[in-house]
Write a protein that holds these residues in place. Structure first.
Motif, PDB file in Angstrom:
ATOM      1  N   LEU A   1      30.993   4.049  44.182  1.00  0.00           N
ATOM      2  CA  LEU A   1      30.165   4.461  43.377  1.00  0.00           C
ATOM      3  C   LEU A   1      29.595   5.812  44.721  1.00  0.00           C
ATOM      4  O   LEU A   1      28.736   7.167  43.862  1.00  0.00           O
ATOM      5  N   LEU A   2      29.982   6.148  46.004  1.00  0.00           N
ATOM      6  CA  LEU A   2      29.420   7.801  46.587  1.00  0.00           C
ATOM      7  C   LEU A   2      29.842   8.828  45.208  1.00  0.00           C
ATOM      8  O   LEU A   2      29.244   9.929  45.177  1.00  0.00           O
ATOM      9  N   LEU A   3      31.560   8.519  44.494  1.00  0.00           N
ATOM     10  CA  LEU A   3      31.714   9.713  43.942  1.00  0.00           C
ATOM     11  C   LEU A   3      31.308  10.268  42.918  1.00  0.00           C
ATOM     12  O   LEU A   3      30.497  10.989  42.631  1.00  0.00           O
ATOM     13  N   LEU A   4      30.405   8.980  42.213  1.00  0.00           N
ATOM     14  CA  LEU A   4      30.233   9.072  40.869  1.00  0.00           C
ATOM     15  C   LEU A   4      28.392   9.373  41.125  1.00  0.00           C
ATOM     16  O   LEU A   4      27.887  10.281  40.420  1.00  0.00           O
ATOM     17  N   SER A   5      27.838   9.468  42.329  1.00  0.00           N
ATOM     18  CA  SER A   5      26.395   9.100  42.425  1.00  0.00           C
ATOM     19  C   SER A   5      26.592  11.783  43.119  1.00  0.00           C
ATOM     20  O   SER A   5      26.071  11.736  42.290  1.00  0.00           O
ATOM     21  N   VAL A   6      27.228  11.569  43.737  1.00  0.00           N
ATOM     22  CA  VAL A   6      27.989  13.255  43.664  1.00  0.00           C
ATOM     23  C   VAL A   6      27.976  14.055  42.433  1.00  0.00           C
ATOM     24  O   VAL A   6      27.263  14.365  42.205  1.00  0.00           O
ATOM     25  N   VAL A   7      28.646  13.425  41.762  1.00  0.00           N
ATOM     26  CA  VAL A   7      29.373  14.049  40.367  1.00  0.00           C
ATOM     27  C   VAL A   7      28.017  14.352  39.593  1.00  0.00           C
ATOM     28  O   VAL A   7      27.970  14.983  38.732  1.00  0.00           O
ATOM     29  N   SER A   8      27.462  12.833  39.714  1.00  0.00           N
ATOM     30  CA  SER A   8      26.279  12.701  38.880  1.00  0.00           C
ATOM     31  C   SER A   8      24.881  13.869  39.057  1.00  0.00           C
ATOM     32  O   SER A   8      25.121  14.394  38.411  1.00  0.00           O
ATOM     33  N   TRP A   9      25.004  13.727  40.397  1.00  0.00           N
ATOM     34  CA  TRP A   9      23.900  14.957  40.941  1.00  0.00           C
ATOM     35  C   TRP A   9      24.264  16.227  40.383  1.00  0.00           C
ATOM     36  O   TRP A   9      23.345  17.265  40.011  1.00  0.00           O
ATOM     37  N   VAL A  10      25.886  16.221  40.574  1.00  0.00           N
ATOM     38  CA  VAL A  10      26.119  17.971  40.316  1.00  0.00           C
ATOM     39  C   VAL A  10      25.994  18.266  38.766  1.00  0.00           C
ATOM     40  O   VAL A  10      25.397  18.923  38.404  1.00  0.00           O
TER      41      VAL A  10
ATOM     42  N   PHE B   1      27.987  11.608  30.142  1.00  0.00           N
ATOM     43  CA  PHE B   1      29.067  11.408  31.521  1.00  0.00           C
ATOM     44  C   PHE B   1      27.590  10.252  31.984  1.00  0.00           C
ATOM     45  O   PHE B   1      27.672   9.327  32.859  1.00  0.00           O
ATOM     46  N   LEU B   2      26.315  11.330  32.556  1.00  0.00           N
ATOM     47  CA  LEU B   2      24.668  11.187  33.225  1.00  0.00           C
ATOM     48  C   LEU B   2      24.318   9.522  32.649  1.00  0.00           C
ATOM     49  O   LEU B   2      23.986   8.696  33.298  1.00  0.00           O
ATOM     50  N   ALA B   3      25.026   9.302  30.656  1.00  0.00           N
ATOM     51  CA  ALA B   3      24.438   8.106  30.755  1.00  0.00           C
ATOM     52  C   ALA B   3      25.448   6.570  30.996  1.00  0.00           C
ATOM     53  O   ALA B   3      24.904   5.780  31.175  1.00  0.00           O
ATOM     54  N   THR B   4      26.321   7.317  30.854  1.00  0.00           N
ATOM     55  CA  THR B   4      27.408   5.893  31.355  1.00  0.00           C
ATOM     56  C   THR B   4      26.929   5.578  33.272  1.00  0.00           C
ATOM     57  O   THR B   4      26.881   4.555  33.209  1.00  0.00           O
ATOM     58  N   VAL B   5      26.765   7.089  33.874  1.00  0.00           N
ATOM     59  CA  VAL B   5      26.418   6.957  35.491  1.00  0.00           C
ATOM     60  C   VAL B   5      26.018   5.956  35.069  1.00  0.00           C
ATOM     61  O   VAL B   5      25.858   5.015  35.920  1.00  0.00           O
ATOM     62  N   GLY B   6      24.467   5.674  34.507  1.00  0.00           N
ATOM     63  CA  GLY B   6      23.277   4.896  34.646  1.00  0.00           C
ATOM     64  C   GLY B   6      23.231   4.045  33.903  1.00  0.00           C
ATOM     65  O   GLY B   6      22.719   2.820  34.949  1.00  0.00           O
ATOM     66  N   SER B   7      24.037   3.562  32.982  1.00  0.00           N
ATOM     67  CA  SER B   7      23.897   1.955  32.424  1.00  0.00           C
ATOM     68  C   SER B   7      25.191   1.347  33.759  1.00  0.00           C
ATOM     69  O   SER B   7      25.417   0.222  33.515  1.00  0.00           O
ATOM     70  N   VAL B   8      26.099   1.879  34.058  1.00  0.00           N
ATOM     71  CA  VAL B   8      27.648   1.283  34.669  1.00  0.00           C
ATOM     72  C   VAL B   8      27.921   1.155  36.294  1.00  0.00           C
ATOM     73  O   VAL B   8      28.189   0.294  36.514  1.00  0.00           O
ATOM     74  N   SER B   9      26.785   2.096  37.137  1.00  0.00           N
ATOM     75  CA  SER B   9      27.309   1.854  38.760  1.00  0.00           C
ATOM     76  C   SER B   9      26.062   0.581  38.659  1.00  0.00           C
ATOM     77  O   SER B   9      26.899   0.011  39.730  1.00  0.00           O
TER      78      SER B   9
END
Lengths: 282, 227
Positions: B24-33, B132-140
């Motif tokens: 989750l931390l990695l997803l959060s960092v990448v999504s913020w990038v 990618f942002l949509a995926t993070v938003g729905s999956v995380s």
């Protein structure tokens, strides 16, 4: 066209974005840790009442403990006696005969030895008397010298005794203070339980002055009630039940959590409550 | 009383929960990038649209505009968005027009095709990373929930081995498990917000591209039929 934003967007802005995202997460983490460290822990204080009224409930764990110990000791003694009695008849007749013969032989040997000993003693006595005379003279001189030193020693000893007594007194005082604080804690704990139970106790109409029910309750260090059993019934079932209900409704006694665990174990692990209405009109 | 802080909880968590948290931390960092990068790209595109429309409608000669663009390319400056569409269309138009044998309509068609190609390339550039942002938003949130379920399961297994079940036994396990959900939401919320905002932005920018390419082709049309 040629401004700072466009320069930033070179390489599609990936390096800047990575730096921004990572620093943002670091900031969030630091803030979290910082606020957590600064949060003051909440402490629940045990309110200590200044006046303790023991009107309805009498709690005396010390006496109960002493009784328990006494009972255990008696049981142990009983057991020992029983085992001894069991072993006794196992000896057979033949063994007892052998025993008797051996005793007779020993008796004879002992008499002979005594005879020899007596002669040796007579010789030794004579030699001793001579030695004694010489020693007497030496001792006389020694005694005079010792007399003087003893006077000095006596004084030193008296001083030491005084000091020791003083120390002892201080130690006792400290112990007494400790006991007082423990006593106070126990008092406040029992007063609290008493108050809570009193509040929830609704007496049945059949209650009369002079009725008396004793409940034994067991508690956990969290103040939760494990069980409450009637050890002495009042003779009135409704009265007993009301007492039991009162305890169950008053539990848990959360304030007991703040007590030191050893103190809790000594005084509150099991507790006897006496329910006795005295303020009724009849 | 034992002081519990989220940091301690994370460090003392069971490996499975820690693994989920790491993801989750990695997803959060990448999504913020991605969020930052998209923000830079989209705001640059928006500015580029305004800038170029201003220059285009200033009454400047079109071949002059084209030459300016070529010079900028020579200076290694990036040409973004609308100007790319203009350049593709104008280049094709000039090249086809020089050939005598080609019919007027064919010239128009060629220019429009070139613009369409440039347009779809630009659109692709703008919409990059948005899925990618949509995926993070729905999956995380689900990943976080997974971590929580595992953590609570562990703490209940621990509870089963205890003789006296108190709240103190389960509470740390549940707290540690809930941190996973919190992290999932923390990653998901900005991603969803950014996705919605950026897709709206992309729509408005591509809309302005389409309008511009229509207007430009009508200008070319007028030019080719005036001769």
């Amino acid at each position: 066209m040629h401004n700072t934003l466009d320069n930033v967007v070179i390489y599609n802005g990936y390096p800047v974005s990575i730096v921004a995202a990572v620093s943002f997460h670091c900031m969030v983490l630091t803030a979290l840790v910082y606020f957590q460290a600064n949060r003051a822990p909440q402490v629940l204080n045990l309110v200590q009442p200044t006046v303790v009224k023991a009107l309805l409930i009498d709690v005396n764990p010390q006496v109960r403990n002493a009784q328990n110990l006494e009972r255990q000791r008696l049981e142990r003694l009983d057991q020992q006696r029983q085992t001894r009695e069991e072993e006794l008849p196992r000896e057979s007749e033949a063994e007892r005969e052998l025993e008797r013969e051996r005793a007779a032989a020993e008796e004879r040997a002992r008499q002979q030895a005594q005879e020899r000993q007596r002669q040796v003693d007579v010789d030794a006595l004579r030699q001793q008397q001579q030695a004694d005379a010489e020693r007497q003279a030496r001792l006389e001189a020694e005694r005079v010298r010792q007399e003087q030193t003893r006077a000095q020693e006596e004084q030193a000893r008296l001083r030491q005794i005084d000091e020791a007594r003083e120390q002892e007194r201080q130690r006792q005082q400290a112990a007494q203070e400790l006991a007082i604080t423990e006593f106070e804690l126990v008092q406040s704990g029992t007063a609290l339980i008493q108050q809570l139970v009193q509040e929830t106790w609704s007496r049945p109409p059949s209650a009369r002055n002079g009725m008396r029910a004793i409940l034994q309750i067991r508690m956990l260090p969290t103040g939760e009630l494990v069980s409450a059993t009637i050890t002495e019934s009042s003779g009135d079932a409704a009265f007993d039940r009301s007492a039991e209900n009162a305890v169950y409704r008053a539990a848990p006694f959360r304030e007991l959590q703040t007590l030191p665990i050893n103190l809790f174990n000594r005084n509150f692990r099991t507790l006897s409550l006496i329910f006795q209405p005295e303020d009724l009109l009849f | 009383m034992n002081e519990l802080s989220p940091l301690q909880l994370i460090l003392n968590a069971s490996p499975a929960v820690q693994f989920v948290m790491l993801i989750l931390l990695l997803l959060s960092v990448v999504s913020w990038v991605m969020i930052t990068q998209r923000w830079l790209v989209l705001s640059a595109a928006k500015k580029g649209v305004q800038n170029f429309e201003h220059r285009f409608w200033s009454g400047m000669d079109l071949s002059q505009l084209y030459k300016e663009g070529t010079e900028m390319q020579r200076e290694n400056m990036q040409i973004v968005g609308m100007e790319n569409i203009f350049r593709a269309g104008f280049k094709e138009f000039m090249r086809l027009r020089r050939q005598v044998s080609v019919h007027r309509d064919a010239v128009m068609e060629g220019a429009q095709r070139a613009m369409r190609v440039a347009y779809s390339r630009e659109e692709e550039k703008l919409e990059k990373h948005l899925p990618f942002l949509a995926t993070v938003g729905s999956v995380s949130p689900y990943i976080g929930l997974f971590g929580t379920v595992i953590g609570i399961m562990n703490s209940f297994i621990g509870l089963a081995n205890q003789a006296q079940a108190t709240l103190q036994v389960v509470a740390p396990g549940i707290a540690e498990a809930l941190i996973a959900t919190a992290m999932g939401l923390f990653a998901a919320i900005p991603a969803v917000v950014a996705y919605n905002k950026y897709s709206a932005n992309v729509d408005s920018i591509t809309g302005s591209y389409i309008t511009f390419s229509d207007e430009f082709s009508s200008i070319l049309h007028r030019q080719i039929h005036s001769d």
